[in-house]
Design a protein around this motif. Structure first.
Motif, PDB file in Angstrom:
ATOM      1  N   ARG A  23       2.050  43.930 107.277  1.00 39.98           N
ATOM      2  CA  ARG A  23       3.034  44.155 106.212  1.00 39.98           C
ATOM      3  C   ARG A  23       2.624  43.488 104.901  1.00 39.98           C
ATOM      4  O   ARG A  23       3.470  43.145 104.086  1.00 39.98           O
ATOM      5  CB  ARG A  23       4.408  43.666 106.671  1.00 39.98           C
ATOM      6  CG  ARG A  23       5.017  44.546 107.751  1.00 39.98           C
ATOM      7  CD  ARG A  23       6.294  43.960 108.305  1.00 39.98           C
ATOM      8  NE  ARG A  23       7.343  43.837 107.299  1.00 39.98           N
ATOM      9  CZ  ARG A  23       8.537  43.291 107.546  1.00 39.98           C
ATOM     10  NH1 ARG A  23       8.816  42.822 108.758  1.00 39.98           N
ATOM     11  NH2 ARG A  23       9.445  43.206 106.584  1.00 39.98           N
ATOM     12  N   ASP A  77       9.947  36.588 119.400  1.00 39.70           N
ATOM     13  CA  ASP A  77      10.488  36.921 118.089  1.00 39.70           C
ATOM     14  C   ASP A  77      12.005  37.036 118.114  1.00 39.70           C
ATOM     15  O   ASP A  77      12.661  36.947 117.076  1.00 39.70           O
ATOM     16  CB  ASP A  77       9.883  38.237 117.587  1.00 39.70           C
ATOM     17  CG  ASP A  77       8.427  38.077 117.176  1.00 39.70           C
ATOM     18  OD1 ASP A  77       7.968  36.920 117.098  1.00 39.70           O
ATOM     19  OD2 ASP A  77       7.763  39.095 116.940  1.00 39.70           O
ATOM     20  N   ARG A  99       2.905  35.626 109.155  1.00 37.70           N
ATOM     21  CA  ARG A  99       3.500  36.585 110.089  1.00 37.70           C
ATOM     22  C   ARG A  99       3.452  38.003 109.529  1.00 37.70           C
ATOM     23  O   ARG A  99       3.104  38.959 110.239  1.00 37.70           O
ATOM     24  CB  ARG A  99       4.937  36.171 110.385  1.00 37.70           C
ATOM     25  CG  ARG A  99       5.647  37.057 111.394  1.00 37.70           C
ATOM     26  CD  ARG A  99       7.070  36.570 111.605  1.00 37.70           C
ATOM     27  NE  ARG A  99       7.788  37.427 112.533  1.00 37.70           N
ATOM     28  CZ  ARG A  99       9.093  37.316 112.788  1.00 37.70           C
ATOM     29  NH1 ARG A  99       9.809  36.377 112.180  1.00 37.70           N
ATOM     30  NH2 ARG A  99       9.683  38.136 113.644  1.00 37.70           N
ATOM     31  N   LEU A 100       3.795  38.158 108.245  1.00 37.29           N
ATOM     32  CA  LEU A 100       3.744  39.478 107.619  1.00 37.29           C
ATOM     33  C   LEU A 100       2.327  40.043 107.651  1.00 37.29           C
ATOM     34  O   LEU A 100       2.118  41.233 107.919  1.00 37.29           O
ATOM     35  CB  LEU A 100       4.242  39.386 106.173  1.00 37.29           C
ATOM     36  CG  LEU A 100       5.739  39.146 105.984  1.00 37.29           C
ATOM     37  CD1 LEU A 100       6.035  38.767 104.537  1.00 37.29           C
ATOM     38  CD2 LEU A 100       6.551  40.375 106.385  1.00 37.29           C
ATOM     39  N   ASN A 101       1.348  39.196 107.383  1.00 34.16           N
ATOM     40  CA  ASN A 101      -0.042  39.644 107.401  1.00 34.16           C
ATOM     41  C   ASN A 101      -0.454  40.067 108.806  1.00 34.16           C
ATOM     42  O   ASN A 101      -1.091  41.112 108.997  1.00 34.16           O
ATOM     43  CB  ASN A 101      -0.945  38.528 106.883  1.00 34.16           C
ATOM     44  CG  ASN A 101      -2.356  39.011 106.607  1.00 34.16           C
ATOM     45  OD1 ASN A 101      -2.565  39.992 105.905  1.00 34.16           O
ATOM     46  ND2 ASN A 101      -3.338  38.308 107.163  1.00 34.16           N
ATOM     47  N   ARG A 102      -0.061  39.272 109.792  1.00 37.20           N
ATOM     48  CA  ARG A 102      -0.386  39.590 111.181  1.00 37.20           C
ATOM     49  C   ARG A 102       0.245  40.907 111.619  1.00 37.20           C
ATOM     50  O   ARG A 102      -0.341  41.674 112.383  1.00 37.20           O
ATOM     51  CB  ARG A 102       0.105  38.457 112.082  1.00 37.20           C
ATOM     52  CG  ARG A 102      -0.244  38.620 113.563  1.00 37.20           C
ATOM     53  CD  ARG A 102       0.411  37.532 114.392  1.00 37.20           C
ATOM     54  NE  ARG A 102       1.861  37.702 114.462  1.00 37.20           N
ATOM     55  CZ  ARG A 102       2.738  36.736 114.187  1.00 37.20           C
ATOM     56  NH1 ARG A 102       2.319  35.540 113.786  1.00 37.20           N
ATOM     57  NH2 ARG A 102       4.032  36.964 114.298  1.00 37.20           N
ATOM     58  N   ASP A 103       1.434  41.189 111.077  1.00 31.26           N
ATOM     59  CA  ASP A 103       2.157  42.400 111.461  1.00 31.26           C
ATOM     60  C   ASP A 103       1.825  43.602 110.583  1.00 31.26           C
ATOM     61  O   ASP A 103       2.491  44.638 110.663  1.00 31.26           O
ATOM     62  CB  ASP A 103       3.667  42.136 111.412  1.00 31.26           C
ATOM     63  CG  ASP A 103       4.119  41.151 112.479  1.00 31.26           C
ATOM     64  OD1 ASP A 103       3.341  40.894 113.421  1.00 31.26           O
ATOM     65  OD2 ASP A 103       5.256  40.646 112.372  1.00 31.26           O
TER      66      ASP A 103
END
Length: 280
Positions: free
Chosen positions: A123, A3, A117-121
């Motif tokens: 958020r 990242d 990415r937001l969903n995985r994190d």
């Protein structure tokens, strides 16, 4: 790749090529209903995180504005039987964003990746329903005052007092160009004259990509619908009866289509929970 690896060397290459005008060639228009009991949490998540990380920080999305429909505004909506919102009062929050003309594909590559990415994190706030979420191509802007006043490029930054979302459906795909021309050259100039609406932008929806997030349903009416945004210099409640009732009758009498939604909103006040206690 970690990242922390931002691949900085690519930015100079990307900035040196492709369209970079200011015209709003495309838009993201998203009408969302937070689930009952989640109104405050949803509003804080969207304002504090998603409006930026899930929208404004993305390439080529250069302007945005959130709008809200309190219960009294929801009750002004029509038609009662809407193909967009069931019941027609569904959808408290509307977000509108402009995307640089010619940069739709570039933006979509980024938005799909960042939302995954937001969903995985963790958020992404899932206690909400997407009533109408569509990327759209700009078709026309009609101004009340001709060359005077703000242009459509300014519409999401100018302090307009309200907005009306209108969705119209052509009778057939072949009729949509005729409906657009009727709106642009006859209906909208007549309706705008003497009204508190400074301009109307007209868009047509595009299909969402196959790799979109699963909680966002595929766009309906991509061959027949047009989406209109009326930008108001007065609160819709003060001018609704005079200027915004009967839009469905006018479209129906044209013989070119029908109205599926007419819905008024006021702008949110960023950084606050104003209006959240007036949604139900």
């Amino acid at each position: 790749m970690s990242d922390d690896d931002t691949r900085t060397e690519l930015y100079a290459e990307l900035a040196a090529v492709g369209p970079y005008g200011t015209r709003p060639g495309h838009a993201l228009i998203t009408l969302v209903e937070p689930h009952p009991g989640h109104e405050y949490a949803y509003n804080r998540w969207y304002e504090d995180d998603h409006y930026y990380a899930g929208a404004m920080a993305m390439p080529w999305m250069y302007a945005g504005r959130r709008w809200v429909a309190t219960r009294d505004l929801q009750l002004l909506r029509y038609p009662e039987k809407s193909a967009v919102a069931q019941p027609v009062t569904t959808g408290c929050y509307l977000s509108t964003y402009w995307i640089t003309a010619g940069r739709y594909d570039d933006h979509m590559r980024w938005t799909v990746a960042i939302n995954k990415r937001l969903n995985r994190d963790g958020r992404v706030y899932h206690d909400r329903t997407h009533v109408l979420t569509a990327f759209q191509d700009h078709e026309a802007t009609v101004y009340r005052d001709g060359a005077a006043g703000p242009r459509d490029v300014h519409a999401l930054d100018h302090p307009y007092a309200g907005l009306v979302l209108q969705v119209v459906e052509a009778g057939t795909p072949e009729q949509r160009p005729q409906l657009l021309e009727w709106l642009r050259s006859r209906h909208l100039p007549k309706r705008l004259a003497g009204s508190p609406a400074a301009m109307v932008t007209v868009f047509r929806p595009t299909p969402l990509p196959g790799d979109r997030m699963t909680y966002v349903k595929q766009v309906e009416g991509v061959d027949t619908r047009l989406t209109l945004l009326w930008f108001l210099q007065a609160d819709a409640r003060a001018c609704w009866e005079t200027f915004f009732t009967g839009l469905d009758t006018a479209v129906g009498e044209s013989g070119l289509g029908r109205v599926e939604l007419v819905a008024p909103f006021v702008p949110t006040v960023p950084g606050t929970d104003r209006y959240v206690d007036r949604l139900r």
